[in-house]
Design a protein around this motif. Structure first.
Motif, short mmCIF file in Angstrom:
data_model
loop_
_atom_site.label_atom_id
_atom_site.label_comp_id
_atom_site.label_asym_id
_atom_site.label_seq_id
_atom_site.Cartn_x
_atom_site.Cartn_y
_atom_site.Cartn_z
N VAL A 30 103.69 -30.57 -82.46
CA VAL A 30 103.99 -30.05 -81.12
C VAL A 30 102.85 -29.15 -80.64
CG1 VAL A 30 105.64 -28.70 -79.78
CG2 VAL A 30 106.47 -30.29 -81.50
N ILE A 31 102.30 -28.34 -81.52
CA ILE A 31 101.14 -27.50 -81.18
C ILE A 31 99.96 -28.39 -80.82
CG2 ILE A 31 99.43 -25.89 -82.12
CD1 ILE A 31 101.83 -24.74 -83.84
N LEU A 32 99.70 -29.40 -81.65
CA LEU A 32 98.59 -30.31 -81.37
C LEU A 32 98.78 -31.02 -80.03
CD1 LEU A 32 97.97 -31.82 -84.91
CD2 LEU A 32 96.45 -30.29 -83.64
N ARG A 33 100.00 -31.43 -79.72
CA ARG A 33 100.29 -32.06 -78.43
C ARG A 33 99.89 -31.14 -77.29
NH1 ARG A 33 106.14 -31.77 -76.99
NH2 ARG A 33 105.39 -29.68 -76.53
N GLU A 34 100.29 -29.87 -77.38
CA GLU A 34 99.97 -28.92 -76.31
C GLU A 34 98.46 -28.74 -76.17
OE1 GLU A 34 102.09 -27.12 -74.07
OE2 GLU A 34 103.32 -28.80 -74.80
N ILE A 35 97.77 -28.67 -77.27
CA ILE A 35 96.31 -28.50 -77.21
C ILE A 35 95.66 -29.74 -76.62
CG2 ILE A 35 94.23 -28.11 -78.59
CD1 ILE A 35 95.96 -26.16 -80.28
N PHE A 36 96.14 -30.93 -77.00
CA PHE A 36 95.64 -32.16 -76.38
C PHE A 36 95.87 -32.15 -74.87
CE2 PHE A 36 95.93 -34.37 -80.59
CZ PHE A 36 94.60 -34.75 -80.65
N LEU A 37 96.96 -31.54 -74.43
CA LEU A 37 97.29 -31.49 -73.00
C LEU A 37 96.61 -30.33 -72.27
CD1 LEU A 37 101.08 -32.46 -73.15
CD2 LEU A 37 99.13 -33.92 -72.57
N GLY A 38 95.76 -29.57 -72.97
CA GLY A 38 94.96 -28.55 -72.31
C GLY A 38 95.40 -27.11 -72.48
N ARG A 90 90.74 -34.00 -83.06
CA ARG A 90 90.76 -35.02 -82.01
C ARG A 90 91.12 -36.39 -82.56
NH1 ARG A 90 87.04 -31.64 -79.86
NH2 ARG A 90 85.27 -32.49 -81.02
N ASP A 91 90.78 -36.63 -83.82
CA ASP A 91 91.10 -37.92 -84.44
C ASP A 91 92.61 -38.13 -84.60
OD1 ASP A 91 88.48 -38.75 -84.56
OD2 ASP A 91 88.23 -38.32 -86.70
N LEU A 92 93.42 -37.08 -84.42
CA LEU A 92 94.88 -37.22 -84.48
C LEU A 92 95.47 -37.65 -83.14
CD1 LEU A 92 95.84 -34.25 -86.78
CD2 LEU A 92 96.25 -36.68 -87.22
N PHE A 93 94.65 -37.75 -82.09
CA PHE A 93 95.16 -38.14 -80.77
C PHE A 93 95.96 -39.44 -80.81
CE2 PHE A 93 94.63 -40.11 -76.54
CZ PHE A 93 95.32 -39.18 -75.79
N PRO A 94 95.48 -40.50 -81.47
CA PRO A 94 96.29 -41.72 -81.51
C PRO A 94 97.67 -41.51 -82.14
CG PRO A 94 94.05 -42.19 -82.24
CD PRO A 94 94.18 -40.69 -82.13
N MET A 100 104.57 -40.03 -79.04
CA MET A 100 105.04 -39.87 -77.67
C MET A 100 105.62 -41.19 -77.16
SD MET A 100 102.87 -38.53 -74.39
CE MET A 100 102.03 -40.05 -74.01
N GLN A 101 104.89 -42.28 -77.35
CA GLN A 101 105.36 -43.59 -76.88
C GLN A 101 106.62 -44.03 -77.60
OE1 GLN A 101 101.07 -45.42 -75.48
NE2 GLN A 101 102.13 -46.42 -77.12
N TRP A 102 106.70 -43.75 -78.90
CA TRP A 102 107.90 -44.11 -79.64
C TRP A 102 109.10 -43.36 -79.08
CZ3 TRP A 102 111.89 -42.07 -82.34
CH2 TRP A 102 112.63 -42.95 -83.13
N GLY A 103 108.93 -42.06 -78.84
CA GLY A 103 110.02 -41.26 -78.27
C GLY A 103 110.42 -41.74 -76.89
N ASP A 104 109.43 -42.09 -76.05
CA ASP A 104 109.75 -42.59 -74.70
C ASP A 104 110.54 -43.89 -74.77
OD1 ASP A 104 108.39 -40.44 -73.59
OD2 ASP A 104 106.56 -41.59 -73.17
N LYS A 105 110.25 -44.72 -75.76
CA LYS A 105 110.93 -46.01 -75.89
C LYS A 105 112.30 -45.89 -76.57
CE LYS A 105 110.36 -50.66 -77.79
NZ LYS A 105 109.43 -51.58 -78.47
N HIS A 106 112.36 -45.14 -77.65
CA HIS A 106 113.58 -45.13 -78.47
C HIS A 106 114.48 -43.92 -78.26
CE1 HIS A 106 112.34 -48.71 -80.62
NE2 HIS A 106 111.13 -48.18 -80.71
#
Length: 157
Positions: A30-38, A90-94, A100-106
């Motif tokens: 969750v922390i990494l997600r926030e940092i990826f989002l700026g 940054r290599d954890l972005f995928p 995120m996509q799994w959560g949006d779908k399932h």
């Protein structure tokens, strides 16, 4: 040729287990997600995540110690720091995009995905896709065959 049956036992240097030992705790992704989002500042992370300050401090310290983040002094206040991704982080972005996509779908919300990713190059909403580096075809659990790699029977580093 060996196949999945030969890999069904547990072995000591398995990559997923080693990776999850570092990043598998809920707050870390969750922390990494926030940092990826700026979001880069401690106070913003606390506010956005509603995370206890000691928990955030511990997770950030671990991410810095393991080389996923670096602490950078604020321009206007060099006594304070913000957190930036390293190449390793940054290599954890995928992985973040896949979760995120799994959560949006399932685990969808009625209004639709809370965050979408617009591809800067073409301007379209993008979805992550795992491709073979050789033939550029999509990789799925059904299109690959696991087999022992060079480190399969080796010692832990």
């Amino acid at each position: 040729m060996t196949g999945p049956a030969e890999l069904s036992h547990r072995f000591e240097v398995e990559s997923v287990e080693r990776t999850l030992a570092l990043v598998g705790e809920r707050w870390t992704f969750v922390i990494l997600r926030e940092i990826f989002l700026g979001v880069h500042r401690f106070g913003q992370l606390v506010s956005n995540l509603d995370i206890p300050r000691p928990t955030l401090a511990t997770r950030l310290r671990s991410l810095v110690e393991h080389g996923l983040l670096v602490r950078v002094p604020y321009t206007q206040d060099p006594e304070r720091f913000e957190y930036r991704l390293t190449d390793s982080g940054r290599d954890l972005f995928p992985a973040v995009v896949a979760l995120m996509q799994w959560g949006d779908k399932h685990l969808p919300v009625p209004q639709g995905p809370p965050v979408v990713l617009r591809h800067k190059a073409c301007g379209q909403i993008a979805e992550g896709l795992l491709l073979c580096s050789q033939c550029h075809q999509e990789l799925t659990a059904r299109t690959v065959t696991p087999e022992p790699g060079p480190g399969f029977g080796g010692e832990q580093p």
